[in-house]
Each structure stands twice: as structure tokens, then as C-alpha cells.
Design a protein around this motif. Structure first.
Motif, PDB file in Angstrom:
ATOM      1  N   PRO A  15       2.640  19.605   6.399  1.00 34.80           N
ATOM      2  CA  PRO A  15       3.147  18.760   7.490  1.00 34.80           C
ATOM      3  C   PRO A  15       2.741  17.298   7.386  1.00 34.80           C
ATOM      4  N   TYR A  16       1.638  16.999   6.701  1.00 32.23           N
ATOM      5  CA  TYR A  16       1.229  15.600   6.574  1.00 32.23           C
ATOM      6  C   TYR A  16       2.214  14.788   5.737  1.00 32.23           C
ATOM      7  N   SER A  17       3.108  15.452   5.021  1.00 28.08           N
ATOM      8  CA  SER A  17       4.113  14.755   4.218  1.00 28.08           C
ATOM      9  C   SER A  17       5.458  14.622   4.929  1.00 28.08           C
ATOM     10  N   ASP A  18       5.536  15.048   6.180  1.00 26.44           N
ATOM     11  CA  ASP A  18       6.809  14.974   6.906  1.00 26.44           C
ATOM     12  C   ASP A  18       7.386  13.561   6.840  1.00 26.44           C
TER      13      ASP A  18
ATOM     14  N   GLN B 261       0.844  -1.194   0.000  1.00 24.55           N
ATOM     15  CA  GLN B 261       0.000   0.000   0.000  1.00 24.55           C
ATOM     16  C   GLN B 261       0.881   1.247   0.000  1.00 24.55           C
ATOM     17  N   GLY B 262       0.526   2.197  -0.822  1.00 26.45           N
ATOM     18  CA  GLY B 262       1.237   3.469  -0.840  1.00 26.45           C
ATOM     19  C   GLY B 262       0.273   4.617  -0.631  1.00 26.45           C
ATOM     20  N   THR B 263       0.540   5.465   0.359  1.00 18.48           N
ATOM     21  CA  THR B 263      -0.227   6.696   0.531  1.00 18.48           C
ATOM     22  C   THR B 263       0.605   7.805  -0.086  1.00 18.48           C
ATOM     23  N   LEU B 264       0.122   8.392  -1.160  1.00 16.74           N
ATOM     24  CA  LEU B 264       0.968   9.227  -2.004  1.00 16.74           C
ATOM     25  C   LEU B 264       1.600  10.388  -1.256  1.00 16.74           C
ATOM     26  N   TYR B 265       0.842  11.068  -0.377  1.00 18.79           N
ATOM     27  CA  TYR B 265       1.420  12.253   0.277  1.00 18.79           C
ATOM     28  C   TYR B 265       2.505  11.899   1.288  1.00 18.79           C
ATOM     29  N   THR B 266       2.619  10.608   1.655  1.00 17.92           N
ATOM     30  CA  THR B 266       3.708  10.200   2.543  1.00 17.92           C
ATOM     31  C   THR B 266       4.967   9.844   1.764  1.00 17.92           C
TER      32      THR B 266
END
Length: 210
Positions: A39-42, A24-29
């Protein structure tokens, strides 16, 4: 610190003829597609480097890594204080990203392109566009987005898949994009398929409509 695919497992997979695995990949991470200072991409650089390392290690066994993308992800309401133009259908403490906003689709497309450009060893990705997550305004039965009130879920699903496929193939022409029909309504599945780009593959759930 833990690897979901240690070398021993990859070796066993290769011996059994397995040529691909998925995560699984969460794109913004993995890439700051929501904004460079979001900040959600920290921590995205470290995650991206870890992904690159896994792809290279799996490649030594002849195995490609695919990402499962369920995009765009719903976000807490505080996020939309910074991006009010992207706020769509609300559900509890979260809101969907409204894909009726063209700037959101462009950002999604560019984010996928940026990720596949940074990790060219990726084999590709598959998408689920109707799931437990509030991934767009029509992904749940309760749609309270004024911008999407008259829209068809078929059109929304097709445009999301098209954005992901376009971004991916701009950076990695040989990567494979698979659109899974999980949760699609059989009444409009053919409409989605007809709207998908030529570079997409459709994966069908065996029990749908049986």
C-alpha cells in the motif's frame, strides 16, 4: 497540479546553459519495488507517468532530469509486519531496511532497473547514503541491528551504491550515476570509493575535512 519546472523556467535555464535539473525521488512511490500489492506504493503509476512527462518536456530544452535517491528508505513498524526479514535498526516509530539481507539489495537493484526501464529519458541519479533519514542500519550513530553489529558503514554504503548503479545501467547504460560523499567519514571514504563499480562517479562536498 503544480510543476516544479514550468516551461518558462526550463527555457530560462536552457538560455543560461543549464543542461540538467534534479528532483528528490522516493523509489517505492515511483515503482512498487517493495511488493506489487504494497500500500505504500499506491499511486506509483501516476507519479511515474508525471515523471516521464517532465523528462520529455525538459528534453525539449536540452535538459536532463536526475533523481536524488536516498535509499532504501526507513519504514514504519507496520510495514515490517509484512516483511520481517528486512527489519533492521530501530529508531522511534521507524526501522531501517537491513541491507545485510541480500534479498533486499536485489529488490533495490531490480526496482531501480524497472524505473529506468520505464522512464528511459531520465539522465541519471545521485545518491546520498548518510543523511537525516534512517536509510540503513549504520546511517545513524545508534545501531541496534543484530545483523549489522560488526559491519562497517563503508561496506554498507558501497553495496547500496553498487545496487543502484547496477540496476540503473542494466536498463539505461548511458544514464549517469553519481555517489555523493555527504556525511561519509573521511577515515573510510577511500575504502568506499575503492569498492564502487567503475560506472560510478563520486561527487565530493567541498568543505569535508577542512
Amino acid at each position: 497540479a503544480l510543476s516544479p519546472y514550468p516551461d518558462g523556467l526550463l527555457s530560462d535555464y536552457a538560455a543560461g546553459g543549464v543542461n540538467a535539473v534534479w528532483l528528490q525521488g522516493t523509489l517505492y512511490t515511483l515503482v512498487p519495488w517493495l511488493g506489487e500489492n504494497e500500500p505504500y506504493s499506491d499511486g506509483w503509476r501516476r507519479r511515474q507517468e508525471n515523471l516521464r512527462g517532465l523528462c520529455r518536456r525538459a528534453g525539449q530544452y536540452g535538459i536532463k532530469v536526475f533523481l536524488y535517491l536516498n535509499e532504501p528508505r526507513n519504514m514504519p513498524h507496520d510495514f515490517f509486519a509484512r516483511h520481517p526479514e528486512w527489519q533492521g535498526s530501530r529508531f522511534a516509530r521507524m526501522s531501517a531496511m537491513c541491507t545485510n539481507n541480500r534479498s533486499l539489495l536485489r529488490a533495490l537493484e531490480n526496482g531501480v532497473e524497472r524505473l529506468f526501464g520505464a522512464v528511459p529519458e531520465l539522465g541519471g541519479a545521485f545518491s546520498i547514503t548518510m543523511s537525516e533519514n534512517l536509510s540503513h542500519c549504520l546511517s545513524k550513530f545508534e545501531n541496534n541491528c543484530p545483523h549489522c553489529a560488526g559491519r562497517s558503514a563503508a561496506d554498507v554504503i558501497a553495496e547500496i551504491n553498487s545496487a543502484i548503479e547496477t540496476g540503473m545501467h542494466r536498463a539505461a547504460p548511458n544514464a549517469r550515476f553519481i555517489a555523493w560523499n555527504w556525511g561519509w567519514n573521511p577515515a573510510w571514504t577511500s575504502r568506499v570509493i575503492e569498492s564502487l563499480p567503475a560506472g560510478a562517479t563520486v561527487m565530493a562536498t567541498s568543505e569535508t575535512a577542512l
